[in-house]
Write a protein that holds these residues in place. Structure first.
Motif, mmCIF file in Angstrom:
data_model
loop_
_atom_site.group_PDB
_atom_site.id
_atom_site.type_symbol
_atom_site.label_atom_id
_atom_site.label_comp_id
_atom_site.label_asym_id
_atom_site.label_seq_id
_atom_site.Cartn_x
_atom_site.Cartn_y
_atom_site.Cartn_z
ATOM 1 N N LEU A 52 33.717 36.622 45.424
ATOM 2 C CA LEU A 52 33.057 35.853 44.374
ATOM 3 C C LEU A 52 33.727 34.512 44.095
ATOM 4 O O LEU A 52 33.079 33.463 44.093
ATOM 5 C CB LEU A 52 33.005 36.682 43.091
ATOM 6 C CG LEU A 52 32.426 35.989 41.852
ATOM 7 C CD1 LEU A 52 30.972 35.595 42.092
ATOM 8 C CD2 LEU A 52 32.546 36.889 40.632
ATOM 9 N N TYR A 53 35.023 34.519 43.848
ATOM 10 C CA TYR A 53 35.687 33.309 43.352
ATOM 11 C C TYR A 53 35.925 32.274 44.447
ATOM 12 O O TYR A 53 35.903 31.069 44.176
ATOM 13 C CB TYR A 53 36.978 33.682 42.627
ATOM 14 C CG TYR A 53 36.712 34.655 41.507
ATOM 15 C CD1 TYR A 53 35.892 34.301 40.440
ATOM 16 C CD2 TYR A 53 37.226 35.947 41.537
ATOM 17 C CE1 TYR A 53 35.606 35.196 39.420
ATOM 18 C CE2 TYR A 53 36.949 36.853 40.526
ATOM 19 C CZ TYR A 53 36.133 36.473 39.473
ATOM 20 O OH TYR A 53 35.854 37.374 38.475
ATOM 21 N N ILE A 54 36.125 32.736 45.664
ATOM 22 C CA ILE A 54 36.199 31.797 46.792
ATOM 23 C C ILE A 54 34.848 31.115 46.963
ATOM 24 O O ILE A 54 34.759 29.895 47.149
ATOM 25 C CB ILE A 54 36.611 32.529 48.085
ATOM 26 C CG1 ILE A 54 38.090 32.934 48.024
ATOM 27 C CG2 ILE A 54 36.340 31.662 49.311
ATOM 28 C CD1 ILE A 54 39.078 31.793 47.964
ATOM 29 N N ALA A 55 33.777 31.896 46.860
ATOM 30 C CA ALA A 55 32.422 31.333 46.995
ATOM 31 C C ALA A 55 32.125 30.337 45.877
ATOM 32 O O ALA A 55 31.372 29.379 46.075
ATOM 33 C CB ALA A 55 31.392 32.461 46.990
ATOM 34 N N MET A 56 32.728 30.547 44.714
ATOM 35 C CA MET A 56 32.522 29.636 43.587
ATOM 36 C C MET A 56 33.263 28.313 43.768
ATOM 37 O O MET A 56 32.954 27.326 43.101
ATOM 38 C CB MET A 56 32.974 30.297 42.281
ATOM 39 C CG MET A 56 32.061 31.418 41.817
ATOM 40 S SD MET A 56 32.711 32.284 40.343
ATOM 41 C CE MET A 56 32.522 31.004 39.102
ATOM 42 N N GLY A 57 34.263 28.320 44.643
ATOM 43 C CA GLY A 57 34.994 27.079 44.899
ATOM 44 C C GLY A 57 36.458 27.092 44.506
ATOM 45 O O GLY A 57 37.112 26.040 44.514
ATOM 46 N N ALA A 58 37.014 28.257 44.173
ATOM 47 C CA ALA A 58 38.435 28.336 43.837
ATOM 48 C C ALA A 58 39.278 28.007 45.063
ATOM 49 O O ALA A 58 38.917 28.327 46.194
ATOM 50 C CB ALA A 58 38.777 29.733 43.324
ATOM 51 N N ASP A 59 40.430 27.384 44.829
ATOM 52 C CA ASP A 59 41.336 27.016 45.920
ATOM 53 C C ASP A 59 42.269 28.162 46.284
ATOM 54 O O ASP A 59 42.637 28.333 47.445
ATOM 55 C CB ASP A 59 42.158 25.790 45.521
ATOM 56 C CG ASP A 59 41.288 24.579 45.248
ATOM 57 O OD1 ASP A 59 40.657 24.089 46.198
ATOM 58 O OD2 ASP A 59 41.224 24.149 44.082
ATOM 59 N N ILE A 60 42.680 28.930 45.271
ATOM 60 C CA ILE A 60 43.571 30.074 45.468
ATOM 61 C C ILE A 60 43.100 31.206 44.566
ATOM 62 O O ILE A 60 42.866 30.992 43.372
ATOM 63 C CB ILE A 60 45.032 29.729 45.106
ATOM 64 C CG1 ILE A 60 45.589 28.631 46.023
ATOM 65 C CG2 ILE A 60 45.913 30.973 45.173
ATOM 66 C CD1 ILE A 60 47.009 28.187 45.660
ATOM 67 N N VAL A 61 42.957 32.412 45.122
ATOM 68 C CA VAL A 61 42.598 33.590 44.322
ATOM 69 C C VAL A 61 43.616 34.687 44.611
ATOM 70 O O VAL A 61 43.966 34.937 45.770
ATOM 71 C CB VAL A 61 41.178 34.100 44.639
ATOM 72 C CG1 VAL A 61 40.782 35.184 43.642
ATOM 73 C CG2 VAL A 61 40.169 32.965 44.616
ATOM 74 N N ILE A 62 44.083 35.333 43.544
ATOM 75 C CA ILE A 62 45.132 36.354 43.638
ATOM 76 C C ILE A 62 44.557 37.713 43.256
ATOM 77 O O ILE A 62 43.885 37.844 42.228
ATOM 78 C CB ILE A 62 46.292 36.002 42.684
ATOM 79 C CG1 ILE A 62 46.855 34.620 42.994
ATOM 80 C CG2 ILE A 62 47.385 37.067 42.742
ATOM 81 C CD1 ILE A 62 47.579 33.986 41.823
ATOM 82 N N TYR A 63 44.826 38.723 44.089
ATOM 83 C CA TYR A 63 44.354 40.090 43.817
ATOM 84 C C TYR A 63 45.504 41.088 43.932
ATOM 85 O O TYR A 63 46.482 40.853 44.647
ATOM 86 C CB TYR A 63 43.280 40.507 44.827
ATOM 87 C CG TYR A 63 41.977 39.752 44.733
ATOM 88 C CD1 TYR A 63 41.003 40.108 43.815
ATOM 89 C CD2 TYR A 63 41.714 38.679 45.590
ATOM 90 C CE1 TYR A 63 39.793 39.429 43.736
ATOM 91 C CE2 TYR A 63 40.505 37.989 45.527
ATOM 92 C CZ TYR A 63 39.559 38.373 44.592
ATOM 93 O OH TYR A 63 38.360 37.682 44.519
ATOM 94 N N SER A 64 45.329 42.210 43.268
ATOM 95 C CA SER A 64 46.215 43.355 43.478
ATOM 96 C C SER A 64 45.690 44.167 44.656
ATOM 97 O O SER A 64 44.481 44.343 44.807
ATOM 98 C CB SER A 64 46.248 44.241 42.228
ATOM 99 O OG SER A 64 46.890 45.468 42.510
ATOM 100 N N GLY A 65 46.588 44.683 45.464
ATOM 101 C CA GLY A 65 46.186 45.568 46.554
ATOM 102 C C GLY A 65 46.112 47.015 46.117
ATOM 103 O O GLY A 65 45.562 47.856 46.824
ATOM 104 N N GLY A 66 46.674 47.321 44.949
ATOM 105 C CA GLY A 66 46.753 48.714 44.508
ATOM 106 C C GLY A 66 45.789 49.066 43.391
ATOM 107 O O GLY A 66 45.853 50.169 42.862
ATOM 108 N N LYS A 67 44.877 48.148 43.043
ATOM 109 C CA LYS A 67 43.949 48.439 41.954
ATOM 110 C C LYS A 67 42.546 48.674 42.512
ATOM 111 O O LYS A 67 42.268 49.738 43.050
ATOM 112 C CB LYS A 67 44.023 47.328 40.906
ATOM 113 C CG LYS A 67 45.390 47.351 40.213
ATOM 114 C CD LYS A 67 45.498 46.469 39.004
ATOM 115 C CE LYS A 67 46.857 46.676 38.342
ATOM 116 N NZ LYS A 67 47.058 45.804 37.182
ATOM 117 N N ALA A 68 41.651 47.695 42.415
ATOM 118 C CA ALA A 68 40.282 47.921 42.901
ATOM 119 C C ALA A 68 40.262 48.303 44.377
ATOM 120 O O ALA A 68 39.460 49.126 44.808
ATOM 121 C CB ALA A 68 39.439 46.668 42.672
ATOM 122 N N LEU A 69 41.158 47.723 45.145
ATOM 123 C CA LEU A 69 41.195 47.997 46.592
ATOM 124 C C LEU A 69 41.619 49.426 46.892
ATOM 125 O O LEU A 69 41.257 49.991 47.913
ATOM 126 C CB LEU A 69 42.142 47.008 47.275
ATOM 127 C CG LEU A 69 42.229 47.097 48.796
ATOM 128 C CD1 LEU A 69 40.895 46.735 49.444
ATOM 129 C CD2 LEU A 69 43.339 46.199 49.335
#
Length: 369
Positions: free
Chosen positions: A196-213
């Motif tokens: 979602l956020y990359i498609a919106m135009g964000a330059d950097i997006v940070i995620y947890s690998g241990g939560k939703a994933l």
């Protein structure tokens, strides 16, 4: 018997959510097997890091990616990347960023504590936090007026902990960042949509690998290629004590590849929580209803309101009693101060909601006696 019980630890029933303090998530069999095999072998760390970045890019739609030890590390590393770039001399002196563009603009209502503070994570990366607006109201003008020659990035915190009203939306932040040619970073640690956020135009997006994933203890950053290269370069500096190991990267790769095929059982969540509420609504002093996540995610929790006079104890006492038992039951308690506890169905193993109901009834009965 679980490994934790064999180690002499009490059993935990996690009804709080994918919380770091409770171990975040339980991984799939394939991820678990990958972690085992990776821990018993060797690999070129730079090579697997680049491969992980490629897989992150494929899953998120970004140009490139960088694995991390967690989302908090991702904030520090991303901050360092926009300040020091790939300049090794600058990288090696962070978090001392004197003389560099180092100011990171954050809306005041998003300056939160998630187990540590957002400001501290930014500071670890050499950033100087610039809060804009008020805790419940930020105007676009506040953001514009804070931008100067020392601004390194704008940062948005997408979290249920953050103030949900009165903040400027992501779209506005992106528009302002692009207008001033400043990187826009979004901390989307617990979010479920990795594109979602990359498609919106964000330059950097940070995620947890241990939560939703539901991957291993890890995190990942995605975004523009030159910025991801800079993120990886930070492992020669402040990223070193935050490094992710071979097992974490291998498990993260497998979890990312599985993610597109993972079904979210929303109907199952609703059904389990409705049954739990039906069972608790007959208990004196308790009122239970199913509510959607505060941040708008497709998550449905059972919300338990405790009337202390009728129940014989307040929500905080009930929470403490549940956490002190064996099994220790951890409920979501962000609103315990106003008498509200919640049950998150996502981390519950089969049948554990019945144990929660039975234990709550027992605790209240003993409290009344």
């Amino acid at each position: 018997m679980s490994v934790f019980k064999r180690l002499g630890l009490k059993q935990v029933i996690n009804a709080s959510g994918k919380m770091t303090a409770l171990g975040a998530s339980a991984v799939s069999e394939e991820v678990a097997q990958t972690l085992k095999e990776a821990s018993q072998d060797y690999v070129d760390i730079d090579e697997i890091m680049e491969l992980t970045g490629t897989v992150i890019a494929e899953v998120t739609g970004a140009e490139d990616g960088c694995p991390t030890s967690g989302a908090a590390a991702g904030i520090a590393i991303s901050t360092a990347a926009v300040i020091a770039g790939k300049n090794l001399t600058h990288i090696e002196r962070l978090p001392n960023s004197d003389g560099l563009k180092n100011q990171v603009i954050v809306q005041k209502g998003q300056q939160i504590h998630f187990g540590a503070s957002i400001a501290q994570m930014i500071s670890l990366g050499g950033g100087q936090v610039v809060e804009v607006g008020q805790a419940n109201k930020v105007e676009a003008q506040h953001i514009e007026e804070a931008i100067n020659e020392n601004t390194a990035a704008l940062m948005y915190i997408k979290s249920h902990h953050a103030i949900q009203k009165g903040m400027q939306p992501i779209e506005t932040m992106i528009e302002i960042a692009k207008k001033h040619h400043i990187p826009f970073i979004i901390d989307a640690a617990a979010e479920e949509d990795f594109k979602l956020y990359i498609a919106m135009g964000a330059d950097i997006v940070i995620y947890s690998g241990g939560k939703a994933l539901e991957g291993p203890t890890s995190g990942f950053i995605c975004g523009r290629k030159e910025l991801m290269e800079a993120c990886r370069k930070q492992y020669k500096g402040i990223g070193r004590p935050m490094k992710i190991g071979k097992e974490g990267m291998a498990g993260l790769i497998v979890a990312l590849k599985q993610y597109a095929d993972k079904a979210t059982d929303v109907e199952g969540q609703l059904s389990r929580m409705k049954k739990l509420c039906n069972d608790l609504n007959g208990v004196s002093g308790l009122t239970c209803s199913v509510k959607q996540d505060e941040a708008g995610r497709d998550i449905y929790r059972a919300t338990i309101e405790v009337d202390s006079k009728e129940a014989g104890m307040d929500a905080e006492d009930l929470l403490h009693a549940l956490e002190s038992g064996n099994p220790a039951i951890f409920l979501r308690h962000h609103y315990v101060n106003i008498g509200i506890l919640s049950v998150d169905p996502r981390p519950l193993l089969k049948g554990q909601e019945d144990i929660i109901v039975k234990t709550i009834k027992l605790v209240l009965a003993q409290g009344v006696e």
